[in-house]
Design an enzyme around this catalytic site. Structure first.
Site, PDB file in Angstrom:
ATOM      1  N   LYS A 167      -5.392  -5.226  -7.423  1.00  0.00           N
ATOM      2  CA  LYS A 167      -5.559  -4.329  -6.236  1.00  0.00           C
ATOM      3  C   LYS A 167      -6.969  -4.113  -6.835  1.00  0.00           C
ATOM      4  O   LYS A 167      -7.259  -4.064  -8.039  1.00  0.00           O
ATOM      5  CB  LYS A 167      -4.187  -3.061  -5.985  1.00  0.00           C
ATOM      6  CG  LYS A 167      -3.675  -3.606  -4.969  1.00  0.00           C
ATOM      7  CD  LYS A 167      -3.731  -4.117  -3.664  1.00  0.00           C
ATOM      8  CE  LYS A 167      -1.973  -4.395  -3.393  1.00  0.00           C
ATOM      9  NZ  LYS A 167      -2.043  -5.227  -1.657  1.00  0.00           N
ATOM     10  N   ARG A 184      -2.584  -0.953 -10.258  1.00  0.00           N
ATOM     11  CA  ARG A 184      -1.312  -0.456  -9.608  1.00  0.00           C
ATOM     12  C   ARG A 184      -0.323  -0.197  -9.573  1.00  0.00           C
ATOM     13  O   ARG A 184       0.013   1.526  -9.987  1.00  0.00           O
ATOM     14  CB  ARG A 184      -2.097  -0.534  -7.932  1.00  0.00           C
ATOM     15  CG  ARG A 184      -1.283   0.860  -6.965  1.00  0.00           C
ATOM     16  CD  ARG A 184      -2.266   0.977  -5.799  1.00  0.00           C
ATOM     17  NE  ARG A 184      -3.160   0.801  -5.085  1.00  0.00           N
ATOM     18  CZ  ARG A 184      -3.807   0.316  -3.846  1.00  0.00           C
ATOM     19  NH1 ARG A 184      -3.677  -0.221  -3.182  1.00  0.00           N
ATOM     20  NH2 ARG A 184      -5.087  -0.008  -4.205  1.00  0.00           N
ATOM     21  N   ARG A 236      -6.155   4.824  -3.142  1.00  0.00           N
ATOM     22  CA  ARG A 236      -5.003   5.111  -3.228  1.00  0.00           C
ATOM     23  C   ARG A 236      -3.984   6.108  -3.901  1.00  0.00           C
ATOM     24  O   ARG A 236      -3.431   6.959  -4.129  1.00  0.00           O
ATOM     25  CB  ARG A 236      -4.408   3.766  -3.190  1.00  0.00           C
ATOM     26  CG  ARG A 236      -4.585   3.076  -1.631  1.00  0.00           C
ATOM     27  CD  ARG A 236      -3.667   2.684  -0.988  1.00  0.00           C
ATOM     28  NE  ARG A 236      -4.055   1.605   0.276  1.00  0.00           N
ATOM     29  CZ  ARG A 236      -4.642   2.063   1.282  1.00  0.00           C
ATOM     30  NH1 ARG A 236      -3.169   2.812   1.746  1.00  0.00           N
ATOM     31  NH2 ARG A 236      -4.838   1.176   2.217  1.00  0.00           N
ATOM     32  N   ASP A 253       1.260  -1.306   0.131  1.00  0.00           N
ATOM     33  CA  ASP A 253      -0.258  -0.031   0.059  1.00  0.00           C
ATOM     34  C   ASP A 253       1.165   1.337   0.059  1.00  0.00           C
ATOM     35  O   ASP A 253       0.691   2.581  -0.256  1.00  0.00           O
ATOM     36  CB  ASP A 253      -1.370   0.028   0.576  1.00  0.00           C
ATOM     37  CG  ASP A 253      -2.099  -0.936   1.161  1.00  0.00           C
ATOM     38  OD1 ASP A 253      -2.068  -1.737   0.004  1.00  0.00           O
ATOM     39  OD2 ASP A 253      -2.873  -1.380   2.181  1.00  0.00           O
ATOM     40  N   LYS A 258     -13.419   5.114  -0.087  1.00  0.00           N
ATOM     41  CA  LYS A 258     -13.487   4.086   0.784  1.00  0.00           C
ATOM     42  C   LYS A 258     -12.744   3.680   1.941  1.00  0.00           C
ATOM     43  O   LYS A 258     -12.863   2.938   2.519  1.00  0.00           O
ATOM     44  CB  LYS A 258     -12.511   3.117  -0.518  1.00  0.00           C
ATOM     45  CG  LYS A 258     -12.410   1.677  -0.266  1.00  0.00           C
ATOM     46  CD  LYS A 258     -12.135   0.772  -0.824  1.00  0.00           C
ATOM     47  CE  LYS A 258     -11.467  -0.746  -0.495  1.00  0.00           C
ATOM     48  NZ  LYS A 258     -10.994  -1.480  -1.904  1.00  0.00           N
TER      49      LYS A 258
END
Length: 167
Positions: free
Chosen positions: A79, A83, A125, A52, A151
């Protein structure tokens, strides 16, 4: 940094190691953490066990003065978005130079932006990474699907605004 315990074993705390490698000054005074900009060195980091962190690390590396390498790309393919590819494409629009070498993401120093429009691809993200990139960049950035931050961090843009307004 809020809600970061100095004694924490949480994987995301490893971000501090990357900041030190980047050349930031990281100081703990009691339970208060202060991070100050200093050098902007390229760095190497193994994010295999903390995937992450890839989005903020890719942003950080883009503003380094030399190449950075982040290991563990294989953890990013499944993801909310692909990502790794999304970071390459969307941050690339803003001037980031991201490539892949096996299981490493290789980031070169920032180039000129191609456009100011990016798409968070419904990935919280990615939305946050694009916003942080934007406050360090040279042009205003339009982030499509920025609401994806809801989220995990619905107040992200409020906090970011407070930080940039006061800092």
């Amino acid at each position: 940094i809020t809600n970061l315990n100095k004694q924490s074993f949480q994987a995301d705390k490893k971000l501090l190691e990357a900041l030190v490698g980047f050349g930031a000054i990281v100081e703990w005074k009691n339970d208060q953490l202060t991070v100050s900009k200093h050098l902007q060195n390229g760095f190497q980091f193994d994010a295999t066990h903390c995937p992450d962190l890839f989005p903020p690390l890719a942003v950080l590396a883009s503003f380094a003065n030399s190449e950075s390498r982040i290991k563990g790309v294989h953890r990013l393919w499944a993801k909310e978005s692909n990502r790794a590819l999304t970071l390459k494409q969307e941050l690339g629009k803003l001037g980031a130079q991201i490539d892949f070498n096996g299981d490493e993401m290789v980031i070169q120093p920032l180039q000129s932006p191609v456009t100011n429009q990016v798409n968070a691809c419904q990935d919280h993200r990615i939305a946050m990474a694009c916003a942080v990139f934007a406050i360090n960049g040279t042009i205003p950035v339009d982030i499509q699907n920025a609401e994806a931050v809801n989220k995990s961090f619905p107040d992200f843009f409020t906090y970011l605004h407070q930080l940039t307004k006061n800092g």
